[in-house]
Every structure is written in structure tokens, then in C-alpha cells.
Design a protein around this motif. Structure first.
Motif, PDB file in Angstrom:
ATOM      1  N   THR A   1       0.909  -1.215   0.138  1.00  0.00           N
ATOM      2  CA  THR A   1       0.111  -0.014   0.097  1.00  0.00           C
ATOM      3  C   THR A   1       0.868   1.302  -0.140  1.00  0.00           C
ATOM      4  O   THR A   1       1.860   1.348   0.715  1.00  0.00           O
ATOM      5  CB  THR A   1      -0.750   0.030   1.322  1.00  0.00           C
ATOM      6  OG1 THR A   1      -1.833  -1.118   1.298  1.00  0.00           O
ATOM      7  CG2 THR A   1      -1.847   1.247   1.229  1.00  0.00           C
ATOM      8  N   THR A   2       0.740   2.182  -0.880  1.00  0.00           N
ATOM      9  CA  THR A   2       1.300   3.353  -0.643  1.00  0.00           C
ATOM     10  C   THR A   2       0.636   4.343   0.243  1.00  0.00           C
ATOM     11  O   THR A   2      -0.750   4.382  -0.012  1.00  0.00           O
ATOM     12  CB  THR A   2       1.200   4.443  -2.235  1.00  0.00           C
ATOM     13  OG1 THR A   2       1.575   3.168  -3.314  1.00  0.00           O
ATOM     14  CG2 THR A   2       1.938   5.343  -2.114  1.00  0.00           C
ATOM     15  N   PRO A   3       1.306   4.772   1.410  1.00  0.00           N
ATOM     16  CA  PRO A   3       0.497   5.502   2.339  1.00  0.00           C
ATOM     17  C   PRO A   3       0.060   6.863   1.813  1.00  0.00           C
ATOM     18  O   PRO A   3       0.585   7.354   0.876  1.00  0.00           O
ATOM     19  CB  PRO A   3       1.745   5.880   3.445  1.00  0.00           C
ATOM     20  CG  PRO A   3       2.802   4.973   3.082  1.00  0.00           C
ATOM     21  CD  PRO A   3       2.645   4.628   1.573  1.00  0.00           C
TER      22      PRO A   3
ATOM     23  N   HIS B   1      -1.241  -6.534  -9.455  1.00  0.00           N
ATOM     24  CA  HIS B   1      -2.347  -5.753  -8.575  1.00  0.00           C
ATOM     25  C   HIS B   1      -1.730  -5.210  -7.546  1.00  0.00           C
ATOM     26  O   HIS B   1      -0.640  -5.424  -7.002  1.00  0.00           O
ATOM     27  CB  HIS B   1      -3.512  -6.705  -8.503  1.00  0.00           C
ATOM     28  CG  HIS B   1      -3.214  -7.896  -7.801  1.00  0.00           C
ATOM     29  ND1 HIS B   1      -2.976  -7.896  -6.212  1.00  0.00           N
ATOM     30  CD2 HIS B   1      -3.187  -9.135  -7.948  1.00  0.00           C
ATOM     31  CE1 HIS B   1      -2.727  -8.965  -5.847  1.00  0.00           C
ATOM     32  NE2 HIS B   1      -2.922  -9.955  -6.871  1.00  0.00           N
ATOM     33  N   GLY B   2      -2.601  -4.187  -6.911  1.00  0.00           N
ATOM     34  CA  GLY B   2      -2.359  -3.630  -5.540  1.00  0.00           C
ATOM     35  C   GLY B   2      -2.781  -4.438  -4.448  1.00  0.00           C
ATOM     36  O   GLY B   2      -3.126  -5.851  -4.601  1.00  0.00           O
ATOM     37  N   SER B   3      -2.764  -3.706  -3.218  1.00  0.00           N
ATOM     38  CA  SER B   3      -2.954  -4.420  -2.057  1.00  0.00           C
ATOM     39  C   SER B   3      -4.660  -4.534  -1.906  1.00  0.00           C
ATOM     40  O   SER B   3      -4.889  -5.097  -0.605  1.00  0.00           O
ATOM     41  CB  SER B   3      -2.453  -3.656  -0.850  1.00  0.00           C
ATOM     42  OG  SER B   3      -2.903  -2.372  -0.937  1.00  0.00           O
ATOM     43  N   ALA B   4      -5.264  -4.015  -2.670  1.00  0.00           N
ATOM     44  CA  ALA B   4      -7.018  -4.117  -2.396  1.00  0.00           C
ATOM     45  C   ALA B   4      -7.396  -4.020  -1.248  1.00  0.00           C
ATOM     46  O   ALA B   4      -8.050  -5.061  -0.694  1.00  0.00           O
ATOM     47  CB  ALA B   4      -7.396  -5.273  -3.344  1.00  0.00           C
ATOM     48  N   PRO B   5      -7.225  -3.024  -0.561  1.00  0.00           N
ATOM     49  CA  PRO B   5      -7.658  -2.685   0.917  1.00  0.00           C
ATOM     50  C   PRO B   5      -9.123  -3.131   1.282  1.00  0.00           C
ATOM     51  O   PRO B   5      -9.231  -3.923   2.327  1.00  0.00           O
ATOM     52  CB  PRO B   5      -7.467  -1.226   1.064  1.00  0.00           C
ATOM     53  CG  PRO B   5      -6.587  -0.786   0.082  1.00  0.00           C
ATOM     54  CD  PRO B   5      -6.827  -1.604  -1.166  1.00  0.00           C
TER      55      PRO B   5
HETATM   56  P1  NAD Z   1      -5.691  -2.709  -6.798  1.00  0.00           P
HETATM   57  O1  NAD Z   1      -4.915  -3.687  -7.749  1.00  0.00           O
HETATM   58  O2  NAD Z   1      -5.361  -2.932  -5.248  1.00  0.00           O
HETATM   59  O3  NAD Z   1      -7.357  -2.846  -6.872  1.00  0.00           O
HETATM   60  C1  NAD Z   1      -7.863  -2.420  -8.037  1.00  0.00           C
HETATM   61  C2  NAD Z   1      -9.200  -3.411  -7.837  1.00  0.00           C
HETATM   62  O4  NAD Z   1      -8.955  -4.852  -8.522  1.00  0.00           O
HETATM   63  C3  NAD Z   1     -10.130  -3.596  -6.560  1.00  0.00           C
HETATM   64  O5  NAD Z   1     -11.460  -3.600  -6.854  1.00  0.00           O
HETATM   65  C4  NAD Z   1      -9.698  -4.594  -6.168  1.00  0.00           C
HETATM   66  O6  NAD Z   1     -10.469  -5.082  -5.129  1.00  0.00           O
HETATM   67  C5  NAD Z   1      -9.314  -5.466  -7.354  1.00  0.00           C
HETATM   68  N1  NAD Z   1      -8.327  -6.529  -7.197  1.00  0.00           N
HETATM   69  C6  NAD Z   1      -7.011  -6.436  -7.128  1.00  0.00           C
HETATM   70  N2  NAD Z   1      -6.296  -7.515  -6.922  1.00  0.00           N
HETATM   71  C7  NAD Z   1      -7.178  -8.418  -6.667  1.00  0.00           C
HETATM   72  C8  NAD Z   1      -7.202  -9.845  -6.551  1.00  0.00           C
HETATM   73  N3  NAD Z   1      -6.139 -10.454  -6.454  1.00  0.00           N
HETATM   74  N4  NAD Z   1      -7.995 -10.494  -6.386  1.00  0.00           N
HETATM   75  C9  NAD Z   1      -9.636  -9.941  -6.516  1.00  0.00           C
HETATM   76  N5  NAD Z   1      -9.733  -8.565  -6.788  1.00  0.00           N
HETATM   77  C10 NAD Z   1      -8.479  -8.112  -7.003  1.00  0.00           C
HETATM   78  O7  NAD Z   1      -5.310  -1.115  -7.023  1.00  0.00           O
HETATM   79  P2  NAD Z   1      -5.885   0.291  -6.329  1.00  0.00           P
HETATM   80  O8  NAD Z   1      -6.978   0.147  -5.440  1.00  0.00           O
HETATM   81  O9  NAD Z   1      -5.615   1.261  -7.073  1.00  0.00           O
HETATM   82  O10 NAD Z   1      -4.589   0.212  -5.264  1.00  0.00           O
HETATM   83  C11 NAD Z   1      -4.452  -0.290  -3.903  1.00  0.00           C
HETATM   84  C12 NAD Z   1      -3.229   0.076  -3.050  1.00  0.00           C
HETATM   85  O11 NAD Z   1      -2.488  -0.873  -3.940  1.00  0.00           O
HETATM   86  C13 NAD Z   1      -2.619   1.445  -3.156  1.00  0.00           C
HETATM   87  O12 NAD Z   1      -2.029   1.800  -1.990  1.00  0.00           O
HETATM   88  C14 NAD Z   1      -1.936   1.475  -4.291  1.00  0.00           C
HETATM   89  O13 NAD Z   1      -0.939   2.218  -4.341  1.00  0.00           O
HETATM   90  C15 NAD Z   1      -1.196  -0.061  -4.188  1.00  0.00           C
HETATM   91  N6  NAD Z   1      -0.584  -0.575  -5.374  1.00  0.00           N
HETATM   92  C16 NAD Z   1       0.623  -1.594  -5.153  1.00  0.00           C
HETATM   93  C17 NAD Z   1       0.961  -2.109  -6.252  1.00  0.00           C
HETATM   94  C18 NAD Z   1       2.074  -3.078  -5.924  1.00  0.00           C
HETATM   95  O14 NAD Z   1       3.039  -2.970  -4.866  1.00  0.00           O
HETATM   96  N7  NAD Z   1       2.965  -3.461  -7.007  1.00  0.00           N
HETATM   97  C19 NAD Z   1       0.501  -2.293  -7.368  1.00  0.00           C
HETATM   98  C20 NAD Z   1      -0.438  -1.261  -7.579  1.00  0.00           C
HETATM   99  C21 NAD Z   1      -1.181  -0.769  -6.503  1.00  0.00           C
END
Ligand code: NAD
Length: 360
Positions: free
Chosen positions: A71-73, A280-284
Motif C-alpha cells: 500500500t502506498t501511504p 495488482h495492488g493491495s486491494a484494501p
Molecule cells: P488494486 O490492484 O489494489 O485494486 C484494484 C481493483 O482490483 C479493486 O477493485 C480490487 O479489489 C481488485 N483486485 C486487485 N487484486 C485483486 C485480486 N488478487 N483478487 C481480486 N480482486 C482484486 O489497485 P488500487 O485500489 O488502485 O490500489 C490499492 C493500493 O495498492 C494502493 O495503495 C496502491 O498504491 C497499491 N498498489 C501497489 C502495487 C504494488 O505493490 N505492486 C501495485 C498497484 C497498486
């Protein structure tokens, strides 16, 4: 042989999906000695830094890492951990394979592409000058003295630097990857018709390097045309190599073609280290619920095994993922047509099904 590998569990769903990938990797029989280090928000809370020095030194030592999303703070001032990792470890190549797995809903049904993106330079390096700032004005005045094409005094600037060294390194990487992975064609992607000096240099270097690999076919495409052709005839392409910014965009396009975030793995590779992670990101919103799709992270693990030259284990793991997805019984909600959470497998259950398949 036991491999020492750095494991960054990640934030949010990272902990669940990297945990799943770790268990599946261990089920292949390959032995790992995991060195667990924390980065991102987890590290910020515990150690006051999103990228503690221990993370970099661990990857330097082990040279291979599996990384959960971070997660990017929120709030300014935090450096991007991903960009910092790439630069500190000089992970110059971003590798993004996009292959369709039967059972994943996507608009294309037979895609098998690999995007190789240069990671260190180009517009994406972020050398920028703010609109109206004194430095910006001085640079614009200097440009206008030397260039026939005037730049407006009101402009903001972003510098696109392309070097022959970095271009050669990434194009060689793409050809070596093609050779190692029995791929037949490398396409250099650019906009050399307009950016004659920067992209022109990238293309020139691509052509030079191609002549060193007579066993691999080579062609080039202008980036806008490349996007159109990927939509119309993706089967005619194989390995695509390109500068940083085009790579950022085109690799998301190819990930979208195979069903998106849940199934797209990646690696950032340098001469002294390699970090494997889902895109993908951390999907909080999903964090802690055991519902996230672990496929992208598990397929990043497959890439890690290939990097370690554990080809048999990698294939077994890849086949097991393909089988479980095609069966459709033990998949997370996002891989189901009805997207019904109550009927879907949990993250850990999907990993269990993949492990059972490997052990058959
Ligand atoms: P995200 O990829 O976390 O989520 C985007 C969408 O996709 C959300 O609806 C999420 O629920 C869904 N999703 C993502 N991965 C999934 C999985 N494995 N299974 C099911 N659904 C999934 O992107 P975001 O919401 O823009 O970012 C959330 C956090 O993650 C932010 O803090 C961002 O900076 C960080 N981030 C980190 C990385 C990395 O570390 N490589 C990459 C992208 C985003």
C-alpha cells in the motif's frame, strides 16, 4: 539444493496471496529458505520507513525475491517503494507475460504475449520541470536559442532520455528471453517516425542487436499501430520490447486482454537481482477476508521457479493453476461467471486445490 529467497509478504491482500504462493511453491518439492522482510505500510508502522535498508540488503544477498503488493501511504512525501526498489537494485527489465487461461473470462481466447519493458529511463524516469518555475524558464530560453521548433514559455517540461546502453541492454534481454523460452519473434515498439532521435535510437539499437540473433525473427511496430494490431491479430506477435512509458501502457493493455489484474504476473529483473510480484495492488477492501484471487501471485511464483531454472517444478505449478481454473470449482469469486462470493473458493482453498493438483 535449498534456495534462499527474500519474501516480502506485502500489505492488505498481499499477506494472503503471497502466503498462498509460498505454500504452492513449497508443494512443488523445491526447497526454500525464506528470508522474510517487511516493506510498505506494514514496515512504516513497525520501523518508520516504507522501505527499510534490510529489504534492499536481503534482496542484494539472495538475488531473488517474491513480493506481495504494498500500500502506498496516503499523504505526500512517501517515495514509491516499487520505483525505489527498481532503481536501488537496478532492476532494468520489467517482464510481463500475458497468456489466456481457459476458464478466465476475457475478450480474447488465445493470447500468449510477453512485454519486456525498459525500467530505468525514458519519460517515465520523472525528470520534470514545473510550469512557471525559474529553472523551467531558463531551460525553455536555452532550447529556443538552439532549436528550430519553439517551446512556449508557459510550458511545463518532461525530459525523455534514451541511451544506447540501456536500449541495448533491454533489447538483448528480450532476445535472450526469446531464445531461452523457445519464442520465435521479437518486435521492437517505438514512435521513431516522430521522435527520430530518442525512439529512433531505440529502433536503431534494436535492429543492431537483432542481427546478433539470426535464429529469432525480428520486426518493429509504431506504438499506436501496435495497440491496434494487438486488438486485431494478437496471434501474430510474441515478445514485445519497448521503452519505459510505452511498456507501462502496453503491458496493461495485454493484461486486460487476458482477464486483468487477478491473473497477471510480473518480474523486475536486473543483473544482480530479480523481484517477482503480481501486478495488482493491495486491494484494501478485500484485505483480511481470504477472498482475493491468488493466481497472479502464484503465477509470479512460476516465473520465479523458471528464473531459478527449476523448469519441471515451474511447469507442474503452471499446469496445476490452469487445471484448477479450467475446472472452475475451486476458484475465487472474481473467476466465477456469477461472481457469487458464497459459492466461491477462499484464497486459501484455491491454493489448496492447486497444491492437490500438483501432488496428484
Ligand atoms: P488494486 O490492484 O489494489 O485494486 C484494484 C481493483 O482490483 C479493486 O477493485 C480490487 O479489489 C481488485 N483486485 C486487485 N487484486 C485483486 C485480486 N488478487 N483478487 C481480486 N480482486 C482484486 O489497485 P488500487 O485500489 O488502485 O490500489 C490499492 C493500493 O495498492 C494502493 O495503495 C496502491 O498504491 C497499491 N498498489 C501497489 C502495487 C504494488 O505493490 N505492486 C501495485 C498497484 C497498486
Amino acid at each position: 539444493m535449498t534456495y534462499s529467497v527474500t519474501l516480502i509478504p506485502g500489505d492488505g491482500i498481499g499477506i494472503e496471496v503471497s502466503g498462498a504462493a509460498r505454500r504452492v511453491l513449497e508443494a512443488t518439492g523445491v526447497e526454500f529458505d525464506w528470508e522474510i522482510v517487511e516493506a510498505g505500510v506494514t514496515a512504516l508502522e513497525k520501523h518508520g520507513d516504507v522501505l527499510p535498508a534490510a529489504v534492499i540488503s536481503s534482496i542484494r544477498k539472495n538475488q531473488v525475491a517474491l513480493k506481495g503488493p504494498l500500500t502506498t501511504p496516503v499523504g505526500g512525501g512517501f517515495r514509491s517503494v516499487n520505483v525505489a526498489l527498481r532503481h536501488e537494485l537496478e532492476l532494468f527489465a520489467n517482464l510481463r507475460p500475458s497468456r489466456t487461461y481457459k476458464g478466465v473470462q476475457s475478450r480474447f481466447d488465445d493470447v500468449d504475449l510477453v512485454v519486456v519493458r525498459e525500467n530505468m529511463e525514458d519519460l517515465y524516469a520523472g525528470v520534470e520541470f514545473e510550469q512557471g518555475a525559474a529553472d523551467t524558464g531558463e531551460i525553455i530560453a536555452e532550447i529556443n536559442k538552439r532549436s528550430e521548433k519553439p517551446v512556449s514559455e508557459t510550458a511545463a517540461l518532461s525530459i525523455k532520455a534514451i541511451t544506447p546502453e540501456n536500449s541495448r541492454r533491454i533489447v538483448r534481454f528480450a532476445f535472450d528471453y526469446a531464445r531461452e523460452n523457445d519464442r520465435k519473434l521479437v518486435t521492437s515498439v517505438h514512435k521513431a517516425n516522430i521522435m527520430k532521435y530518442t525512439d529512433g535510437l531505440f529502433l536503431q539499437v534494436s535492429q543492431d542487436v537483432a542481427s546478433e540473433y539470426p535464429d529469432i525473427e525480428f520486426n518493429d511496430r509504431i506504438v499506436d499501430n501496435m495497440c491496434m494490431q494487438l486488438m486485431q491479430k494478437p496471434d501474430q506477435y510474441d515478445v514485445l520490447v519497448m521503452p519505459n512509458l510505452y511498456g507501462d501502457i502496453v503491458s496493461d493493455l495485454t493484461s486486460g486482454m487476458i482477464g486483468g489484474l487477478g491473473v497477471a504476473p510480473s518480474a523486475n529483473i536486473g543483473e544482480k537481482g530479480a523481484v517477482f510480484e503480481a501486478i495488482h495492488g493491495s486491494a484494501p477492501t478485500h484485505a483480511g477476508k481470504n477472498v482475493a484471487n491468488p493466481t497472479a501471485m502464484i503465477l509470479s511464483g512460476v516465473m520465479l521457479l523458471r528464473h531459478l531454472r527449476e523448469f519441471e517444478a515451474a511447469q507442474a505449478m503452471d499446469d496445476a493453476v490452469a487445471k484448477v481454473i479450467a475446472d472452475g470449482k475451486s476458484v475465487t469469486y472474481d473467476l466465477r461467471k456469477d461472481r457469487d462470493q458464497s459459492k466461491a473458493a477462499k484464497t486459501s482453498e484455491m491454493a489448496d486445490a492447486i497444491i492437490a493438483e500438483i501432488q496428484k
